[in-house]
Design an enzyme around this catalytic site. Structure first.
Site, PDB file in Angstrom:
ATOM      1  N   HIS A 250       0.922  -0.991   0.091  1.00 35.68           N
ATOM      2  CA  HIS A 250      -0.096   0.040  -0.074  1.00 35.68           C
ATOM      3  C   HIS A 250       0.827   1.170  -0.112  1.00 35.68           C
ATOM      4  O   HIS A 250       1.871   1.200   0.604  1.00 35.68           O
ATOM      5  CB  HIS A 250      -0.943  -0.140   1.324  1.00 35.68           C
ATOM      6  CG  HIS A 250      -1.958   0.880   1.242  1.00 35.68           C
ATOM      7  ND1 HIS A 250      -1.809   2.284   1.258  1.00 35.68           N
ATOM      8  CD2 HIS A 250      -3.376   0.650   1.063  1.00 35.68           C
ATOM      9  CE1 HIS A 250      -2.927   2.841   1.124  1.00 35.68           C
ATOM     10  NE2 HIS A 250      -3.995   1.915   1.067  1.00 35.68           N
ATOM     11  N   ARG A 270      -6.701  10.231  -0.039  1.00 38.18           N
ATOM     12  CA  ARG A 270      -6.688  10.874  -1.180  1.00 38.18           C
ATOM     13  C   ARG A 270      -7.936  10.774  -1.934  1.00 38.18           C
ATOM     14  O   ARG A 270      -8.308  11.871  -2.792  1.00 38.18           O
ATOM     15  CB  ARG A 270      -5.662   9.981  -1.902  1.00 38.18           C
ATOM     16  CG  ARG A 270      -4.128  10.469  -1.726  1.00 38.18           C
ATOM     17  CD  ARG A 270      -3.222   9.135  -2.280  1.00 38.18           C
ATOM     18  NE  ARG A 270      -3.487   7.790  -1.574  1.00 38.18           N
ATOM     19  CZ  ARG A 270      -3.390   6.861  -2.272  1.00 38.18           C
ATOM     20  NH1 ARG A 270      -3.266   6.741  -3.668  1.00 38.18           N
ATOM     21  NH2 ARG A 270      -3.433   5.886  -1.433  1.00 38.18           N
TER      22      ARG A 270
END
Ligand code: FAD
Length: 639
Positions: A250, A270
């Site tokens: 990740h 995000r």
């Protein structure tokens, strides 16, 4: 004669995360008796940690969304290596599974007009993740536990016993699957973590739902439970593992302070507008849009910001490229010396929205950084970097029923393989658990109901399982030869981190295999002190052999795949090679030592995608992934 507590059930589900609980509900609703076994406390499965949301093409926020678009996004994310049938079932069934959770009592966040809200995530064309702030997994587990309690209440009303059809065995670790003389599953053997006493579940069907393998790596978002038990148990029982070379790093784990390195920073940051910046303050993701995604992502900051306001009038921000791309981009920025003070990059949400809004949308992230790093994310930027997060590889299953090649063995969730191809899109795991947990529960029920007679566990197999479990209490005569499970675990993690990590090279992987082989020699000498009552050293000693087996599968498969694709990036073979797209690397048991058996890896062809699904893609896009021969029948090519 070894003392063993015995239980008999129609179905044993190993794992009480999202996949396991959904399988339990399904099998019980088919009228079967079910044991659910988990090595942590009930309710503390990994699924609880899931933050960002559950992907389902419900079209609540973007009405243009559909199962076909979700199907396409998932195949693209996995670089077309996915099992397309699983992707089809997942895309079609995920919306119903989310609705079903609300019918069980879940409450997802709402749009202003009262529908289930959906947020943006990497690789998803439209806002698609149903969520509950940044605590979605908690709500999913809470809801399914509540559903299980309600089923137990129904059972009590009928039988006078709450546990007559579903019983939870928490803090109980399974160490071996047992088969009958025909090779069919007959039960599962394990121990109570608290007392160390042995327990046997006699059952014709086992659903494996044990999650991932992250604790094989040094820096990971995963918790202590993720030691690849289900992968290793299934392999030792004769099942195949596929796609083991694909590990998802990740892009945004915490990098500081060292004690919390690797803890996840949800992609929801995000998705909700947070942007990545390097030490020069530059939004660097615009420099890393790969050729296969050219034209699909915004090329300027203005366009990316416009997309956040309105998905239709601009292209999506490259901050939300699939995770493999973002992790590699961060890796490159760090290598180029444009890193943050603690060796990561910056993630900025503070300058993007008011403090109250950040606290409302991302309460866990605010709390996590304040408590663990003394950073107020409403005022300062976060420091983030790649962390081992998810294994795309796992037990090879039939997409429709979850059955493996071992009669009676089923699998669902992160321990199964195929659905996500070479790279999973964020949010697609929670929906995978619901869709395939249900299907595995159904598959196991149908299997049990079709049996003419029940398989029998052999006393010799029980004795052998007990002997292997107790071996760490039997030290080698020479004290200097004794191995400490903690040290060996650290060596294993370091080797995988250094030599089979985010960027790989043949020389390094060959060295990794030498080190793994050396650890394999030493694992027999692992010695633990004390007795069987709650003894974490003993627990780790038993988990260690699973991690070692899984690491061998990862390293061998990674060495064999001479290309870069999704969660497998090679310095020495940097390109994606079309000829490899149709190839699965399949890990098989090759006999040898019963503690850590040998593994062979074979290249096997993938099933070609059904033509009606292939026709969902433009020929120009498929040409980036497929060989010419494979596309000969595509309607676009014929035209
Ligand atoms: P788990 O939920 O991990 O459950 C595994 C179970 O198996 C546990 O009960 C464990 O005790 C048990 N078990 C393991 N070994 C044994 C054994 N030997 N004997 C008995 N029991 C055993 N995905 C998304 O889609 N959206 C997200 O927003 C998201 N956020 C995430 C955030 C974090 C921090 C992490 C780490 C992951 C996230 N993921 C997310 C991924 C997702 O949470 C996992 O892939 C998913 O929860 C795995 O579910 P599972 O049911 O397969 O296994």
């Amino acid at each position: 004669m070894v003392e063993v507590e015995r239980h008999t059930y129609d179905v044993v589900v190993i794992g009480a995360g999202g996949a396991g609980l959904r399988a339990v509900i399904e099998a019980r609703q088919r009228g079967l008796s079910v044991a659910v076994v988990c090595k942590s406390l009930f309710g503390k499965a990994h699924t609880v940690m899931a933050e960002g949301g559950c992907a389902a093409a419900m079209g609540n926020v973007a009405s243009k969304d559909s199962w076909q678009v979700h199907f396409g996004d998932t195949m693209r994310g996995g670089k077309f290596l996915n099992n397309w049938r699983m992707v089809e079932l997942h895309a079609k069934e995920a919306p119903d599974r989310v609705w079903e959770l609300e019918s069980y009592g879940a409450l997802f966040d709402r749009t202003p007009d009262g529908r289930i809200n959906q947020r943006n995530f990497g690789g998803h064309t439209y806002p698609r993740l149903a969520h509950v702030g940044d605590r979605t997994g908690l709500e999913i587990i809470r809801t399914m536990q509540q559903k299980i309690v309600s089923l137990q209440q129904e059972d009590h009303a009928q039988t006078g016993d709450y546990e007559s059809r579903i019983k939870v065995f928490a803090e109980c670790t399974i160490t071996e699957l047992l088969k009958d003389s025909s090779g069919a599953i007959a039960g599962a053997f394990g121990y109570w973590r608290e007392s160390g006493r042995f327990v046997l579940f006699e059952s014709p069907a086992v659903v494996m739902a044990t999650g991932g393998i992250g604790k094989s790596y040094k820096v990971t978002s995963n918790s202590w439970e993720y030691t690849g038990d289900g992968h290793a148990l299934a392999l030792r029982a004769g099942a195949n593992l596929i796609n083991m070379e694909f590990i998802q790093f990740h892009p945004t784990g915490m990098v500081w302070p060292p004690s919390v390195k690797g803890i996840l920073v949800t992609e929801g940051v995000r998705g909700d507008g947070g942007v990545l910046k390097n030490a020069e303050g530059k939004r660097f993701m615009f420099d890393y849009i790969p050729a296969v995604f050219k034209g699909q992502y915004a090329e300027t900051e203005d366009e990316a910001d416009q997309w956040l306001e309105d998905n239709d009038s601009a292209r999506r921000t490259p901050d939300l490229l699939p995770r493999d791309e973002v992790a590699r981009a961060i890796n490159s920025e760090v290598k180029a010396g444009r890193d943050s003070p603690h060796g990561g990059v910056f993630l900025d949400i503070a300058s993007r929205m008011p403090a109250e809004e950040i606290q409302r949308r991302l309460p866990s992230m605010h709390h996590q950084f304040k408590e663990l790093a003394d950073v107020d994310i409403t005022k300062e930027m976060m420091e983030v970097g790649p962390t081992c997060h998810y294994v795309m590889g796992g037990i090879e299953v039939d997409p429709d029923t979850g059955s493996s090649c071992v009669p009676g063995l089923f699998a669902a969730g992160e321990c199964s393989g195929g659905m996500h191809g070479s790279n999973r899109l964020g949010g697609n795991s929670l929906s995978d658990l619901l869709v395939f947990g249900r299907r595995a529960g159904l598959g196991a029920s149908d299997y049990v109901q079709s049996l003419a007679q029940r398989p029998q566990v052999s006393p010799d197999d029980i004795a052998a399982a007990a002997r292997i479990a107790l071996a760490p209490f039997d030290p080698p005569d020479d004290p200097a030869a004794q191995e400490n499970p903690y040290s060996l675990h650290m060596e294993l993690q370091q080797s995988m981190h250094d030599l089979v990590g985010i960027i790989r090279h043949a020389d390094e992987m060959e060295r990794a295999l030498v080190r793994l082989d050396e650890i394999r020699g030493r694992i027999h000498r692992v010695t633990v002190e004390g007795h069987r009552q709650f003894n974490p050293g003993w627990h780790l000693a038993l988990d260690l052999r699973n991690m070692l087996l899984v690491c061998e599968c990862v390293a061998r498969s990674a060495l064999m795949r001479t290309e870069s694709r999704g969660g497998h990036t090679r310095d020495d073979h940097p390109d994606m090679v079309s000829a490899w797209r149709g190839t699965l690397l399949v890990c098989h048991l090759a006999g040898g030592d019963p503690v850590v058996p040998d593994v062979t890896v074979d290249a096997e062809p993938q099933q070609p995608m059904r033509p009606d699904l292939l026709a969902l893609f433009e020929i120009e896009e498929l040409q980036k992934y497929y060989t010419d021969d494979e596309l000969a029948e595509h309607p676009g090519r014929k035209a």
